[in-house]
Design a protein around this motif. Sequence first.
Motif, PDB file in Angstrom:
ATOM      1  N   ARG A 114      52.092  30.114  60.617  1.00  0.00           N
ATOM      2  CA  ARG A 114      51.469  30.822  61.736  1.00  0.00           C
ATOM      3  C   ARG A 114      51.383  29.935  62.977  1.00  0.00           C
ATOM      4  O   ARG A 114      51.300  28.714  62.876  1.00  0.00           O
ATOM      5  N   ALA A 115      51.346  30.584  64.147  1.00  0.00           N
ATOM      6  CA  ALA A 115      51.225  29.856  65.403  1.00  0.00           C
ATOM      7  C   ALA A 115      49.811  29.311  65.549  1.00  0.00           C
ATOM      8  O   ALA A 115      48.874  29.723  64.859  1.00  0.00           O
ATOM      9  N   SER A 116      49.643  28.400  66.475  1.00  0.00           N
ATOM     10  CA  SER A 116      48.348  27.754  66.674  1.00  0.00           C
ATOM     11  C   SER A 116      47.289  28.714  67.180  1.00  0.00           C
ATOM     12  O   SER A 116      46.093  28.421  67.094  1.00  0.00           O
ATOM     13  N   GLU A 117      47.678  29.859  67.703  1.00  0.00           N
ATOM     14  CA  GLU A 117      46.692  30.814  68.210  1.00  0.00           C
ATOM     15  C   GLU A 117      45.970  31.561  67.092  1.00  0.00           C
ATOM     16  O   GLU A 117      45.021  32.305  67.353  1.00  0.00           O
ATOM     17  N   ASP A 118      46.379  31.374  65.853  1.00  0.00           N
ATOM     18  CA  ASP A 118      45.710  32.037  64.738  1.00  0.00           C
ATOM     19  C   ASP A 118      44.294  31.489  64.567  1.00  0.00           C
ATOM     20  O   ASP A 118      43.974  30.382  64.993  1.00  0.00           O
ATOM     21  N   VAL A 119      43.437  32.282  63.914  1.00  0.00           N
ATOM     22  CA  VAL A 119      42.074  31.858  63.614  1.00  0.00           C
ATOM     23  C   VAL A 119      41.840  32.000  62.117  1.00  0.00           C
ATOM     24  O   VAL A 119      42.403  32.884  61.472  1.00  0.00           O
ATOM     25  N   PRO A 120      41.016  31.136  61.519  1.00  0.00           N
ATOM     26  CA  PRO A 120      40.672  31.311  60.105  1.00  0.00           C
ATOM     27  C   PRO A 120      39.888  32.602  59.901  1.00  0.00           C
ATOM     28  O   PRO A 120      39.090  33.012  60.757  1.00  0.00           O
ATOM     29  N   GLY A 121      40.094  33.232  58.764  1.00  0.00           N
ATOM     30  CA  GLY A 121      39.430  34.499  58.501  1.00  0.00           C
ATOM     31  C   GLY A 121      37.920  34.405  58.521  1.00  0.00           C
ATOM     32  O   GLY A 121      37.232  35.345  58.965  1.00  0.00           O
ATOM     33  N   TRP A 122      37.356  33.265  58.092  1.00  0.00           N
ATOM     34  CA  TRP A 122      35.899  33.157  58.030  1.00  0.00           C
ATOM     35  C   TRP A 122      35.263  33.114  59.419  1.00  0.00           C
ATOM     36  O   TRP A 122      34.065  33.362  59.577  1.00  0.00           O
ATOM     37  N   MET A 123      36.059  32.811  60.465  1.00  0.00           N
ATOM     38  CA  MET A 123      35.523  32.752  61.822  1.00  0.00           C
ATOM     39  C   MET A 123      35.490  34.104  62.513  1.00  0.00           C
ATOM     40  O   MET A 123      34.811  34.271  63.535  1.00  0.00           O
ATOM     41  N   VAL A 124      36.202  35.082  61.967  1.00  0.00           N
ATOM     42  CA  VAL A 124      36.391  36.347  62.672  1.00  0.00           C
ATOM     43  C   VAL A 124      35.069  37.049  62.982  1.00  0.00           C
ATOM     44  O   VAL A 124      34.866  37.509  64.123  1.00  0.00           O
ATOM     45  N   PRO A 125      34.128  37.190  62.046  1.00  0.00           N
ATOM     46  CA  PRO A 125      32.878  37.894  62.400  1.00  0.00           C
ATOM     47  C   PRO A 125      32.141  37.259  63.570  1.00  0.00           C
ATOM     48  O   PRO A 125      31.695  37.960  64.489  1.00  0.00           O
ATOM     49  N   SER A 126      32.004  35.934  63.568  1.00  0.00           N
ATOM     50  CA  SER A 126      31.268  35.282  64.658  1.00  0.00           C
ATOM     51  C   SER A 126      31.990  35.444  65.995  1.00  0.00           C
ATOM     52  O   SER A 126      31.348  35.582  67.047  1.00  0.00           O
ATOM     53  N   LEU A 127      33.317  35.446  65.971  1.00  0.00           N
ATOM     54  CA  LEU A 127      34.061  35.644  67.221  1.00  0.00           C
ATOM     55  C   LEU A 127      33.846  37.042  67.772  1.00  0.00           C
ATOM     56  O   LEU A 127      33.753  37.224  68.998  1.00  0.00           O
ATOM     57  N   TYR A 128      33.737  38.024  66.895  1.00  0.00           N
ATOM     58  CA  TYR A 128      33.483  39.386  67.391  1.00  0.00           C
ATOM     59  C   TYR A 128      32.073  39.504  67.956  1.00  0.00           C
ATOM     60  O   TYR A 128      31.872  40.145  69.002  1.00  0.00           O
ATOM     61  N   PHE A 129      31.088  38.930  67.280  1.00  0.00           N
ATOM     62  CA  PHE A 129      29.720  38.988  67.803  1.00  0.00           C
ATOM     63  C   PHE A 129      29.663  38.364  69.203  1.00  0.00           C
ATOM     64  O   PHE A 129      28.999  38.883  70.105  1.00  0.00           O
ATOM     65  N   ARG A 130      30.364  37.244  69.399  1.00  0.00           N
ATOM     66  CA  ARG A 130      30.381  36.603  70.713  1.00  0.00           C
ATOM     67  C   ARG A 130      31.062  37.499  71.743  1.00  0.00           C
ATOM     68  O   ARG A 130      30.614  37.587  72.904  1.00  0.00           O
ATOM     69  N   TYR A 131      32.133  38.178  71.338  1.00  0.00           N
ATOM     70  CA  TYR A 131      32.824  39.082  72.257  1.00  0.00           C
ATOM     71  C   TYR A 131      31.905  40.225  72.696  1.00  0.00           C
ATOM     72  O   TYR A 131      31.849  40.567  73.887  1.00  0.00           O
ATOM     73  N   VAL A 132      31.171  40.811  71.763  1.00  0.00           N
ATOM     74  CA  VAL A 132      30.276  41.916  72.111  1.00  0.00           C
ATOM     75  C   VAL A 132      29.213  41.451  73.107  1.00  0.00           C
ATOM     76  O   VAL A 132      28.817  42.205  74.015  1.00  0.00           O
ATOM     77  N   GLN A 133      28.754  40.222  72.992  1.00  0.00           N
ATOM     78  CA  GLN A 133      27.723  39.699  73.893  1.00  0.00           C
ATOM     79  C   GLN A 133      28.288  39.329  75.258  1.00  0.00           C
ATOM     80  O   GLN A 133      27.664  39.587  76.295  1.00  0.00           O
TER      81      GLN A 133
END
Length: 433
Positions: free
Chosen positions: A217-236
């Motif tokens: 995968r390219a470097s822009e990928d994110v680990p699956g365990w980080m996805v929930p926290s990234l979405y919460f930050r996006y909503v805020q």
Amino acid sequence: MDDLWERLERLGLRRGTAGLERPAPEARLDIHHLVPGEVVSTPLGNFFLHEERYPLDHRHGRTCLGQVWDVDPSRVEALLGSALPGPLDLRRALYVDTETTGLAGGTGTYAFLVGVGFFEGNQFRLLQFFMRDYHEELPLLHHLAEQFADPPTLVTFNGRNFDVPLLHTRWIAARLSPRWTQTPHLDLLPPSRRLWKSRLESCSLASLEWHILGVRRASEDVPGWMVPSLYFRYVQTRDAREMKRVLYHNAQDILSLVTLASVLGEVASRPLDPARPCTDCYSLATWLEEQGRWEEAEALYRRALAGPLAPDQRQRAMLRLALLLKRQGKREEAIPLWAALAESPRVGLLALEELAKWEEWHHGDLWAARRFCQKGLELAGVWLRGPARRRAEAEFQHRLARLERKLGLWGTAEGAQAGDPSGSPAPPTGEWP
């Protein structure tokens, strides 16, 4: 003090906040500024939809997407046995993966991104349904249910335990009828574990991509365990830059579903492939043996033992092959295996018992059978303790007494040295093990 302030002012220090420039507000980019797509308007509200298309010869790792068309679904069904509720159709299947606000599931977990992939003509279409805020869940779920009400097959990775039950929960919470309740569902995680758990430390999709599929995968990928926290930050913050990475992560997952299904299909179609690693041969052999495909299982056990296996796995392969040969009536072929296992504390007593049975009932060498029983009786006292030791000793003593009766040693000094009390009643002579 005034003199001190004068000197500080000459150095550029100012009192208070008057005259300070306000920092420029951080630029906030919403998802439609970063990812091509459209805002889908429905009577129930809006949501964001992103689409990608790939040609059949698009290579994901070592495998092209279109290679899944070459898979014989009947071979996959035969390998999976009763795990499927109906026939598979990998050409018309819906490949599904979700990104959620939590990894444990439950009624409080939202599927904020639902990715679905399917073949259309000579292309693979990937649609990503994205919920920009919580109020967009209802239109997203409704549109998803309407567009894909009854696919012929679902393909997921751990979707039987996570993705599909979560979507059912969200549909019910939204007062919509759950979809895909009777759809044939190929969850790729269980067969992947059956085939590769002996070789890989982890059978996560990321591990399978690296070791089996050859995906980097390219470097822009994110680990699956980080996805929930990234979405919460996006909503805020409404800053979607990290969401672009999440959409990339989801798209890569779905492409891996296609190529992993293709690799599993190749295993099902060519179980005796000479290029298969010996560890995989052992794992596949145990699977085929359970399905009653004994000839293929035997060939794979032999191929596994011809390669470099770890000591514990080699012992398990020898034991399973010996038992399989016995089950097929090939007892004599199993003798070298039992002899090699006889010194193992884990299975040595079973091996000595099988060797004694062979010598007594098939080869006709009662003295050799007696020696194996004596060895088993000796080692039971060394390797075992408690009730297990007493049971093993009783079994070997019972067999030894029968052999010594046949040899005319029952009640003699030689028999007593083997553990048979002189004068004890002799067992019946015609007992089959």
